[in-house]
Design a protein around this motif. Structure first.
Motif, short mmCIF file in Angstrom:
data_model
loop_
_atom_site.label_atom_id
_atom_site.label_comp_id
_atom_site.label_asym_id
_atom_site.label_seq_id
_atom_site.Cartn_x
_atom_site.Cartn_y
_atom_site.Cartn_z
N THR A 101 -11.08 -6.77 -4.50
CA THR A 101 -11.20 -5.38 -4.96
C THR A 101 -10.51 -5.13 -6.29
O THR A 101 -10.24 -3.99 -6.64
N THR A 134 -7.76 -2.22 -3.49
CA THR A 134 -7.92 -1.40 -2.28
C THR A 134 -7.34 -2.11 -1.07
O THR A 134 -7.61 -3.30 -0.84
N CYS A 135 -6.60 -1.38 -0.27
CA CYS A 135 -5.93 -1.92 0.92
C CYS A 135 -6.95 -2.23 2.01
O CYS A 135 -7.77 -1.39 2.37
N VAL A 136 -6.88 -3.44 2.56
CA VAL A 136 -7.78 -3.83 3.63
C VAL A 136 -7.44 -3.09 4.93
O VAL A 136 -8.31 -2.90 5.79
N SER A 182 -9.38 -7.30 0.65
CA SER A 182 -8.66 -6.71 -0.48
C SER A 182 -8.65 -7.60 -1.71
O SER A 182 -8.64 -7.12 -2.84
N ARG A 210 -7.88 1.19 3.46
CA ARG A 210 -8.87 1.43 2.41
C ARG A 210 -8.40 2.43 1.36
O ARG A 210 -9.22 3.03 0.67
N CYS A 248 0.83 -1.20 0.00
CA CYS A 248 0.00 0.00 0.00
C CYS A 248 0.87 1.26 0.00
O CYS A 248 1.75 1.41 0.85
N TYR A 283 -0.77 -6.58 0.74
CA TYR A 283 -2.00 -7.35 0.55
C TYR A 283 -2.04 -7.92 -0.86
O TYR A 283 -1.26 -7.54 -1.74
#
Length: 449
Positions: free
Chosen positions: A296, A105-107, A293, A110, A77, A84
């Motif tokens: 996404t 999208t980063c868990v 993630s 976000r 990220c 992720y």
């Protein structure tokens, strides 16, 4: 005599030469035969091993993630540095045609990372599937299929395709999935019963929510976005942001709690934060959901989330199902063998606690006002320990330095009423102590899958 001797010698030489030639030809034939036999034996052994002993597979998709990963991209990220994975199976098996993964999208925070089409994609996990445990269950180390096993099978409508899934139902059972839990009614039974995973399976099926060691750069210095905060003013303070170390500077005889709030910037708030602007809407906690993630992955055409929240974009961002089964892990540095340490998880407004007496090492587990049991731990002297407290499948578990102190956990009966999230579930975790002489760090939060 001389001619006769010569003829005889010539005849003997010719006979010996013919015999030698026949021996060479025989050996050559034997060599070819041995080669053919070796090839046939190898093929037979390969077929036996493949069909009876073991078979190799490559996982193509992410339906078993995070236990088994299909083709994916690994993303660091840009905001918080959390690593992720994002599903990339559609790059080779997309319908109606392969599609390049552009965003994910980063868990943890976000934040949406883009330009992932320039990043490499990794093939799915490679596994070796053992055949004999199910074919010959009477052998040592073998058994019939058991619940929660990861199994490979052929779907009757597509017998040429091998599927890999986690086994939930056994022959004759009726399965019900209710609020994320698996219930089973055996043949002839009247009621469904909750099926709890073993601790090993539980650990394999956890999804990260938030790692406090990875804080987004855009929220640095913005206290309203700090997720772990002291409930008492002047209580816990962060002393080492890089490892999220908290220490209390003002000891008191009252409980001093450090509580987690699930503060996740929405799309418009992220747009303002990365532009160094104050978002028009203030930070407010939300419920923990099944956001992951891996799901996404978006193409370049669908990646403009703030302006295009529909179709694939909506599915990637809105994963709205509340999850109340949580696991909290943290490191604790005990300065003296005195006082108590509390870890707390809330589900449906009910507090589930583990309170450890640092003088005796005894841990008491409770649910609301109900005492569930007392157990021995090794927290009886100063030192650094790694704790993990979980409320999963209506069962509390506590481990110290990777070892459970409550066996397979302590079960409780929640009743038939479904859990309903309350305002308390917006701040579902806490750690604290009265008169604290310790430090907490490396907070990591996970949910059950």
């Amino acid at each position: 005599m001389g001619r006769t001797a010569t003829a005889t010698a010539t005849t003997k030489t010719s006979t010996a030469s013919s015999a030698a030639t026949r021996r060479v030809e025989f050996r050559a034939q034997e060599g070819h035969r041995e080669t053919v036999e070796a090839i046939i034996v190898a093929l037979i052994l390969a077929l036996v091993v493949r069909g009876f002993e073991a078979q190799a597979f490559v996982i193509p998709t992410g339906s078993m993630a995070p236990t088994l990963m299909g083709r994916h991209k690994e993303v660091t990220c840009p905001q918080c540095g959390f690593v992720y994975a994002v599903n990339a199976s559609e790059e080779v098996e997309g319908s109606p045609y392969p599609r390049q993964v552009y965003a994910g999208t980063c868990v943890n925070c976000r934040f949406q990372a883009t330009r992932l089409d320039d990043a490499p994609s990794f093939k799915g996990d490679r596994i070796l599937v053992s055949m004999f445990p199910y074919d010959l269950p009477f052998l040592p180390g073998a058994s019939t299929p058991e619940r929660w096993d990861v199994v490979v099978f052929r779907y009757p409508e597509e017998p040429e395709v091998s599927y890999i899934k986690r086994l939930v139902g056994l022959p004759g059972e009726t399965i019900r999935i209710y609020h994320g839990d698996v219930y089973v009614k055996s043949k002839g039974a009247d009621d469904f019963k909750l099926q709890r995973k073993t601790l090993a399976h539980q650990a394999a099926m956890q999804i990260p929510v938030y790692d406090d060691r990875h804080r987004p750069r855009a929220t640095a210095g913005r206290d309203e976005w700090t997720r772990w905060k002291p409930e008492t003013p002047g209580g816990w303070k962060i002393v080492e942001p890089s490892v999220s170390t908290y220490r209390c500077d003002q000891p008191t005889s009252e409980w001093v709690d450090l509580r987690y709030q699930h503060l996740v910037p929405d799309l418009e708030q992220w747009d303002a934060l990365i532009s160094d602007r104050t978002p028009s809407r203030r930070a407010r906690p939300t419920l923990i959901t099944d956001f992951y993630s891996y799901n996404t992955n978006l193409t370049a055409e669908a990646a403009d989330l703030p302006r295009q929240l529909r179709g694939d974009s909506e599915n990637a961002w809105l994963q709205p199902h509340w999850v109340g089964d949580l696991t909290l892990s943290a490191s604790v540095e005990v300065a003296s063998a005195a006082g108590e340490l509390k870890l707390e998880l809330i589900k449906g407004g009910v507090a589930h606690r583990s309170v450890i007496d640092l003088a005796t090492g005894k841990a008491q587990l409770t649910r609301g006002d109900e005492a569930l049991g007392e157990f021995e731990t090794k927290l009886t002297k100063p030192g650094r320990y790694r704790l993990e407290f979980a409320n999963v499948d209506d069962r509390l578990t506590l481990s110290v330095d990777g070892r459970s102190v409550v066996g397979e956990g302590i079960e409780f009966d929640r009743g038939e009423a479904p859990p309903v999230p309350t305002e308390a579930d917006l701040a579902p975790a806490a750690a604290g102590a009265p008169n604290p002489t310790l430090a907490l760090s490396d907070h990591f939060f996970k949910t059950d899958i």
